[in-house]
Design a protein around this motif. Sequence first.
Motif, PDB file in Angstrom:
ATOM      1  N   LEU A  42      33.416  15.960  43.851  1.00  0.00           N
ATOM      2  CA  LEU A  42      33.928  17.235  44.345  1.00  0.00           C
ATOM      3  C   LEU A  42      34.077  18.235  43.206  1.00  0.00           C
ATOM      4  O   LEU A  42      33.716  19.411  43.359  1.00  0.00           O
ATOM      5  CB  LEU A  42      35.266  17.027  45.054  1.00  0.00           C
ATOM      6  CG  LEU A  42      35.951  18.303  45.546  1.00  0.00           C
ATOM      7  CD1 LEU A  42      35.050  19.097  46.480  1.00  0.00           C
ATOM      8  CD2 LEU A  42      37.285  17.965  46.217  1.00  0.00           C
ATOM      9  N   ALA A  43      34.590  17.792  42.074  1.00  0.00           N
ATOM     10  CA  ALA A  43      34.768  18.707  40.938  1.00  0.00           C
ATOM     11  C   ALA A  43      33.438  19.321  40.523  1.00  0.00           C
ATOM     12  O   ALA A  43      33.340  20.533  40.282  1.00  0.00           O
ATOM     13  CB  ALA A  43      35.397  17.967  39.760  1.00  0.00           C
ATOM     14  N   GLN A  44      32.408  18.506  40.445  1.00  0.00           N
ATOM     15  CA  GLN A  44      31.105  19.007  40.024  1.00  0.00           C
ATOM     16  C   GLN A  44      30.482  19.900  41.091  1.00  0.00           C
ATOM     17  O   GLN A  44      29.802  20.882  40.775  1.00  0.00           O
ATOM     18  CB  GLN A  44      30.212  17.828  39.664  1.00  0.00           C
ATOM     19  CG  GLN A  44      30.682  17.128  38.387  1.00  0.00           C
ATOM     20  CD  GLN A  44      30.128  15.736  38.207  1.00  0.00           C
ATOM     21  OE1 GLN A  44      29.175  15.340  38.882  1.00  0.00           O
ATOM     22  NE2 GLN A  44      30.724  14.968  37.300  1.00  0.00           N
ATOM     23  N   ALA A  45      30.746  19.601  42.365  1.00  0.00           N
ATOM     24  CA  ALA A  45      30.241  20.457  43.437  1.00  0.00           C
ATOM     25  C   ALA A  45      30.901  21.827  43.381  1.00  0.00           C
ATOM     26  O   ALA A  45      30.233  22.865  43.570  1.00  0.00           O
ATOM     27  CB  ALA A  45      30.481  19.802  44.795  1.00  0.00           C
ATOM     28  N   LEU A  46      32.197  21.871  43.127  1.00  0.00           N
ATOM     29  CA  LEU A  46      32.893  23.144  43.009  1.00  0.00           C
ATOM     30  C   LEU A  46      32.387  23.936  41.806  1.00  0.00           C
ATOM     31  O   LEU A  46      32.136  25.142  41.900  1.00  0.00           O
ATOM     32  CB  LEU A  46      34.403  22.911  42.883  1.00  0.00           C
ATOM     33  CG  LEU A  46      35.114  22.340  44.107  1.00  0.00           C
ATOM     34  CD1 LEU A  46      36.553  21.995  43.756  1.00  0.00           C
ATOM     35  CD2 LEU A  46      35.061  23.303  45.279  1.00  0.00           C
TER      36      LEU A  46
END
Length: 215
Positions: free
Chosen positions: A43-47
Amino acid sequence: MDLDALVDRAASLAGGGASLAGGGAARTVLGLAGPPGAGKSTLAQALRDALGDAAAYVPLDGFHLSNAQLDRLGLRSRKGSEPSFDVWGYEALLRRLVTEPFRDTYVPDFDRALDEPVAARHLVPAGATLLVTEGNYLACDLPGWREARSLMAEVWYVDATADLRDARLMRRHTGFGRDVAAARAWIDGNDRPNAELVELSREHGDLVVTSLSRN
């Protein structure tokens, strides 16, 4: 919430911190907490990818204690547990990133192939207005973690079913050299008790997020 809604919420936080000295843009920190295998880094990398240059990635995993320090403390078999992190070093880095937004800053990460933390893997550029940080214990009401949490505008708790987390952890551990039996022993003896501690912090999250799907 789907990813688009999460991106919109994260974007609304970007640059929402107080004005800071030094001429740089204000910075906001978004924390992602949750148990091992929940999908925090995904999720962090997607954001970060969705927000582009406005966002930067700051993983807690860069503050794993080295194997030498874990051996000294008798924590090698509990690597990844709450006391096996340099929480005060992590808190100090977040504070520096928030109060010194006018310079590029390098941040550490954890290399699973080496099984050691590595320095300066990620760059937080001066122009980034949202710092996306993730780690198991960010919502825990414990010394050091409370102080780090105070620097975050929001903490989202990333959740996933126990079966999904178990399958992901099995792939992770076997993918980095453990055989199936050793991976199962590590999950049951280390990842599971770590998850039980983290699950106690679920109520402290500002938002509970269902894990993004991934292969």
